[in-house]
Design a protein around this motif. Structure first.
Motif, short mmCIF file in Angstrom:
data_model
loop_
_atom_site.label_atom_id
_atom_site.label_comp_id
_atom_site.label_asym_id
_atom_site.label_seq_id
_atom_site.Cartn_x
_atom_site.Cartn_y
_atom_site.Cartn_z
N PHE A 200 -0.34 -5.80 3.83
CA PHE A 200 -1.08 -4.73 4.14
C PHE A 200 -0.83 -3.60 3.02
O PHE A 200 0.43 -3.55 2.24
CB PHE A 200 -0.55 -3.89 5.52
CG PHE A 200 -0.83 -4.85 6.75
CD1 PHE A 200 -1.88 -4.71 7.33
CD2 PHE A 200 0.26 -5.63 7.18
CE1 PHE A 200 -2.17 -5.68 8.41
CE2 PHE A 200 0.22 -6.45 8.34
CZ PHE A 200 -0.90 -6.49 9.08
N THR A 201 -1.86 -2.75 2.99
CA THR A 201 -1.71 -1.64 1.80
C THR A 201 -2.23 -0.24 2.51
O THR A 201 -3.22 -0.23 3.53
CB THR A 201 -2.74 -1.70 0.78
OG1 THR A 201 -2.30 -3.09 0.00
CG2 THR A 201 -2.65 -0.58 -0.40
N VAL A 202 -1.56 0.83 2.46
CA VAL A 202 -1.81 2.29 3.09
C VAL A 202 -1.97 3.31 1.62
O VAL A 202 -0.79 3.23 1.27
CB VAL A 202 -0.66 2.57 4.16
CG1 VAL A 202 -0.95 3.91 4.64
CG2 VAL A 202 -0.74 1.51 5.43
N GLY A 207 -4.81 9.60 -2.50
CA GLY A 207 -4.89 8.34 -3.25
C GLY A 207 -3.39 7.85 -3.48
O GLY A 207 -3.09 6.71 -4.19
N THR A 208 -2.31 8.42 -3.11
CA THR A 208 -0.87 8.17 -3.02
C THR A 208 -0.84 6.85 -2.16
O THR A 208 -1.23 6.81 -1.03
CB THR A 208 -0.07 9.26 -2.60
OG1 THR A 208 -0.25 10.47 -3.37
CG2 THR A 208 1.45 8.58 -2.71
#
Length: 217
Positions: A200-202, A207-208
Motif C-alpha cells: 500500500f501507498t498513502v 503530496g507527502t
C-alpha cells in the motif's frame, strides 16, 4: 451373520468451504468398511456447480466405474481412498462448467457401497437436512478494491467495524473514529498472509508520502 453397516467417510480433501485457483485441483476422500470391505467399483463422485444439497433433481453429475480411468483408487488395510482431478471432471461432464477465468462454486459428494451391498453418501454438514456437498470455490478472478475509509477501525472484542462515518440517513458507525487508521475493503476475502504494508501507498494532500506502521486483517 448379515452385515448392515454402510461404509464410513473421512478425510475429505479439500475440506468444506475451501478455495483454490487451480482448475486441476484434486478432490479425494477415504472410505472405510472394516467388516465387508469397500466395493471399489461402486464409488461415485457426484459433482454440481448449482446445488449444495443432493436431491433427485439437484442436477448433480454422476460418474464412477464407467470412467474409472480418471479416478484414482488406492486401498490400504480396510481404508480405500478415491481421488479425481477437477479438470478431468470438467472434461468428462459436459453439464459441469468450471470457469478457468472467473469464479465457479463446485459442490461435490461421494457415494460408495460395501461388498455386502450397504450404500451411503457423504454429508458435509450433518446438522442440516439432506446430504450437504463439500463446497469448493474455484477462483481465478483477482479481487478488486471496493472502498477506502479513513478513520474506520476494527474492534476485535465487539467483532465489528467502528468509526464516526455516516453510513445512511441518520445512521453512523458505532464507536469512534481513529484518524490514524485506514480501512481498505475488497470484493472478496483475502489470504491475510499475502498482505503486507509494502503493498500500500498513502500520500497526504500536500503530496507527502506517509509511512504505514502495520497492516491488520
Amino acid at each position: 451373520d448379515a452385515e448392515s453397516d454402510a461404509p464410513e467417510f473421512e478425510a475429505a480433501s479439500p475440506s468444506d468451504d475451501s478455495a483454490t485457483d487451480d482448475i486441476a485441483h484434486v478432490i479425494s476422500i477415504s472410505i472405510t468398511d472394516a467388516l465387508a470391505g469397500v466395493d471399489a467399483d461402486s464409488i461415485r463422485f457426484l459433482v454440481s456447480d448449482s446445488s449444495a444439497v443432493l436431491t433427485a433433481d439437484a442436477n448433480a453429475q454422476i460418474f464412477g466405474d464407467d470412467d474409472d480411468e480418471i479416478i484414482t483408487i488406492t486401498t490400504e488395510a480396510d481404508v480405500t481412498t478415491a481421488s479425481v482431478a477437477l479438470d478431468d471432471v470438467d472434461e468428462a461432464l459436459p453439464g459441469l462448467l468450471i470457469d478457468d477465468d472467473g469464479v465457479t462454486n463446485v459442490y461435490w459428494f461421494v457415494q460408495a457401497s460395501d461388498k455386502a451391498g450397504n450404500t451411503d453418501t457423504t454429508d458435509a454438514d450433518g446438522d442440516d437436512g439432506g446430504n450437504q456437498g463439500y463446497s469448493l470455490r474455484v477462483d481465478n478472478e483477482d479481487p478488486s478494491l471496493d472502498g477506502v475509509f479513513v478513520g474506520d477501525n476494527w474492534d476485535a472484542d465487539e467483532e465489528r467495524v467502528e468509526g464516526d462515518r455516516r453510513i445512511g440517513v441518520d445512521q453512523y458507525l458505532n464507536g469512534s473514529g481513529n484518524a490514524k487508521m485506514i480501512r481498505v475493503e475488497f470484493s472478496e476475502n483475502l489470504d491475510g498472509s499475502s498482505v503486507a504494508a509494502t503493498d500500500f501507498t498513502v500520500t497526504a494532500a500536500d503530496g507527502t508520502s506517509l509511512s504505514i506502521a502495520s497492516v491488520n486483517w
